[in-house]
Scaffold this motif. Structure first.
Motif, PDB file in Angstrom:
ATOM      1  N   LEU A  49       0.824  -1.207   0.000  1.00 51.06           N
ATOM      2  CA  LEU A  49       0.000   0.000   0.000  1.00 51.06           C
ATOM      3  C   LEU A  49       0.858   1.256   0.000  1.00 51.06           C
ATOM      4  CD1 LEU A  49      -2.791   1.273   0.147  1.00 51.06           C
ATOM      5  CD2 LEU A  49      -2.677   1.096   2.638  1.00 51.06           C
ATOM      6  N   THR A  50       1.916   1.253   0.801  1.00 41.17           N
ATOM      7  CA  THR A  50       2.789   2.422   0.858  1.00 41.17           C
ATOM      8  C   THR A  50       3.484   2.664  -0.476  1.00 41.17           C
ATOM      9  OG1 THR A  50       3.180   2.064   3.223  1.00 41.17           O
ATOM     10  CG2 THR A  50       4.755   3.453   2.048  1.00 41.17           C
ATOM     11  N   VAL A 353      -4.574  -8.411   0.651  1.00 41.54           N
ATOM     12  CA  VAL A 353      -5.056  -7.260   1.424  1.00 41.54           C
ATOM     13  C   VAL A 353      -4.463  -5.965   0.871  1.00 41.54           C
ATOM     14  CG1 VAL A 353      -5.031  -6.156   3.697  1.00 41.54           C
ATOM     15  CG2 VAL A 353      -5.435  -8.616   3.512  1.00 41.54           C
ATOM     16  N   LEU A 357      -6.614  -2.821  -0.758  1.00 37.90           N
ATOM     17  CA  LEU A 357      -6.549  -1.481  -0.171  1.00 37.90           C
ATOM     18  C   LEU A 357      -6.048  -0.456  -1.176  1.00 37.90           C
ATOM     19  CD1 LEU A 357      -5.110  -2.240   3.398  1.00 37.90           C
ATOM     20  CD2 LEU A 357      -7.458  -1.641   2.786  1.00 37.90           C
ATOM     21  N   ASN A 360      -8.663   0.536  -3.607  1.00 34.63           N
ATOM     22  CA  ASN A 360      -9.782   1.252  -2.983  1.00 34.63           C
ATOM     23  C   ASN A 360      -9.271   2.345  -2.049  1.00 34.63           C
ATOM     24  OD1 ASN A 360     -12.424  -0.461  -3.647  1.00 34.63           O
ATOM     25  ND2 ASN A 360     -10.752  -1.892  -3.293  1.00 34.63           N
ATOM     26  N   ILE A 361      -8.220   3.027  -2.481  1.00 36.82           N
ATOM     27  CA  ILE A 361      -7.593   4.035  -1.622  1.00 36.82           C
ATOM     28  C   ILE A 361      -8.547   5.182  -1.309  1.00 36.82           C
ATOM     29  CG2 ILE A 361      -6.623   5.322  -3.564  1.00 36.82           C
ATOM     30  CD1 ILE A 361      -4.973   4.685  -0.125  1.00 36.82           C
ATOM     31  N   HIS A 363     -11.770   4.979  -0.702  1.00 36.58           N
ATOM     32  CA  HIS A 363     -12.605   4.559   0.430  1.00 36.58           C
ATOM     33  C   HIS A 363     -11.787   4.514   1.722  1.00 36.58           C
ATOM     34  CE1 HIS A 363     -15.817   3.626  -2.343  1.00 36.58           C
ATOM     35  NE2 HIS A 363     -15.010   2.844  -3.043  1.00 36.58           N
ATOM     36  N   VAL A 364     -10.517   4.127   1.604  1.00 30.70           N
ATOM     37  CA  VAL A 364      -9.637   4.114   2.776  1.00 30.70           C
ATOM     38  C   VAL A 364      -9.487   5.525   3.336  1.00 30.70           C
ATOM     39  CG1 VAL A 364      -7.292   3.653   3.598  1.00 30.70           C
ATOM     40  CG2 VAL A 364      -8.400   2.058   2.014  1.00 30.70           C
ATOM     41  N   MET A 365      -9.232   6.507   2.436  1.00 29.92           N
ATOM     42  CA  MET A 365      -9.071   7.890   2.884  1.00 29.92           C
ATOM     43  C   MET A 365     -10.377   8.450   3.435  1.00 29.92           C
ATOM     44  SD  MET A 365      -6.035   8.847   2.869  1.00 29.92           S
ATOM     45  CE  MET A 365      -6.400  10.554   3.254  1.00 29.92           C
ATOM     46  N   GLY A 367     -12.550   6.726   5.083  1.00 35.84           N
ATOM     47  CA  GLY A 367     -12.606   6.198   6.441  1.00 35.84           C
ATOM     48  C   GLY A 367     -11.679   6.930   7.393  1.00 35.84           C
ATOM     49  N   VAL A 368     -10.474   7.241   6.908  1.00 34.70           N
ATOM     50  CA  VAL A 368      -9.521   7.999   7.735  1.00 34.70           C
ATOM     51  C   VAL A 368     -10.068   9.383   8.041  1.00 34.70           C
ATOM     52  CG1 VAL A 368      -7.220   9.018   7.780  1.00 34.70           C
ATOM     53  CG2 VAL A 368      -7.541   6.701   6.881  1.00 34.70           C
TER      54      VAL A 368
END
Length: 430
Positions: A49-50, A353, A357, A360-361, A363-365, A367-368
């Motif tokens: 992810l990074t 995983v 992620l 779907n970055i 949606h991740v952001m 959520g953050v």
């Protein structure tokens, strides 16, 4: 004498898989196995992810640079206007000739004369500093991030009837398409009492979003001839904006550009403007990879702990297997496979995983942002409006190779310890 078997025979896989699935009551270490699996999974997922986010950020940042700025800016050094007058200027009087010569260079796609100046933009009681680019409409239509802005308001082809403005600047001034905006230049009309500011009102005909916060907040486009008059540049141009086919190889065109530009020509490429930032990104990428690699190493060390406990619990089994004819190498491979299975399964789960992620970055952001109460991504600091992710096969393979390599290496020590266990000592108290 024990007969040697082929390396990694089927029975070795069966024994390793049996030990790996053994319950604690049977002398297994299922808890440690799950800890190792989860640790490796999280480490690999974080690494993928990074790397995807860093690659996406770099690609988006470079794209906004190349899509809304010149790949190379050609300008002139200070030169004497007329011999013996002692008056110097860097204004290009022969800009049309220079632009034509530069455009003829193989690899150059466009050479556009440009006027640049700073103004105070005012509407009602709101004011802001802006940078004006005077450019011909045909040339502006070839700037992708401006001409094909998404979102955009108005019609860029109406530029000869007004000005084009960045969306953030328009938002801060509170203007929309059709509003009249005052532009105030401190270097205006020359009078016997000095230079008085020049104030003109222009209709906003187009509002663009280039994707870079600093550009959208400060930039205004004006017709080239109007900019010449507004900034007292009649008959000249400040610079020539050059676009090339391959921006990554722009330095290869330097000799040809200098020759076509003539005496006093100077160049400023996009690498000169943003090179230090891109080098900082590269250094940060390397540092992040090292840090996350250490996290993956820490996760794989759990495999060592689990295998040491497994070897201790399976001492009786090892003694029996040795007396049945298994060689040291075969015992070593059995326990190596126990650790390898953990590494492979954990890595596969981590890849799954991490890829999900990264894809779907957004949606991740979201959520953050929800967890942090908003403002997790500030475009005024980051430069771009959202966090992008670019999943590259090379980054995934690099993460997989690192995790598997570490998993295999850390299993060697406990596997060798199991292989060297004396069967007599293992069975003495059984």
């Amino acid at each position: 004498m024990a007969k040697s078997t082929a390396p990694f025979s089927g029975f070795e896989f069966l024994i390793a898989w049996r030990y790996l699935r053994a319950r604690r009551a049977e002398g297994g270490v299922s808890v440690m196995t799950w800890i190792s699996l989860i640790g490796i999974m999280l480490g690999v997922a974080a690494l993928i992810l990074t790397l995807a986010v860093r690659a996406g950020f770099r690609a988006e940042f470079v794209d906004t640079i190349l899509g809304s700025n010149a790949h190379v800016t050609v300008y002139s050094a200070q030169m004497e206007v007329e011999p013996g007058t002692g008056i110097y200027s860097n204004l290009m009087a022969d800009y049309a000739k220079r632009a034509q010569a530069i455009a003829a260079i193989p690899g150059v796609t466009r050479a556009a004369p440009l006027i640049r100046g700073q103004v105070m933009a005012n509407w009602g009681e709101r004011s802001n500093v802006a940078e004006v680019y005077g450019i011909a409409l045909d040339d502006l239509l070839t700037v992708p991030r401006i001409a094909h802005s998404d979102p955009a308001q108005g019609d860029i082809k109406s530029l000869d009837q007004g000005i084009a403005m960045g969306s953030e600047l328009a938002r801060e001034l509170g203007v929309t398409v059709g509003d009249m905006v005052k532009l105030i230049s401190p270097n205006g009309v020359k009078t016997p009492f000095g230079v008085s500011p020049r104030v003109n009102a222009y209709r906003v005909v187009y509002i663009f979003t280039a994707g870079r916060w600093d550009i959208d907040r400060t930039r205004i486009y004006m017709p080239f001839a109007e900019a010449q008059s507004f900034f007292n540049r009649e008959g000249g141009a400040d610079e020539i904006e050059v676009m090339v086919e391959d921006p990554e190889q722009v330095d290869d065109l330097t000799p040809a550009l200098l020759q076509a530009g003539g005496a006093g020509t100077m160049l400023w490429s996009w690498r000169d403007a943003s090179g230090s930032f891109l080098r900082a990104l590269t250094m940060e990428d390397n540092v992040m990879f090292v840090i996350l690699s250490v996290l993956v190493l820490i996760a794989t060390m759990n495999i060592t702990s689990g295998l040491i406990m497994l070897v201790k619990n399976k001492g009786r089994d090892i003694g029996i297997l040795r007396t049945m004819g298994l060689t040291e190498g075969s015992v070593m491979r059995v326990f190596f496979l126990c650790g390898a299975f953990t590494g492979v399964i954990g890595t596969a789960m981590g890849v799954a995983v991490g890829v999900v992620l990264a894809l779907n970055i957004a949606h991740v952001m979201a959520g953050v942002n929800w967890l942090s109460g908003g403002g997790a991504w500030d475009p005024s600091i980051r430069g771009i409006y959202e966090l992008p992710a670019k999943l590259q096969a090379y980054d995934v393979l690099k993460s997989v190779g690192l995790a598997l390599g570490l998993s295999f290496v850390v299993t060697i020590f406990p596997a060798r310890r199991a292989a060297r266990l004396n069967p007599v000592e293992a069975l003495r108290y059984e």
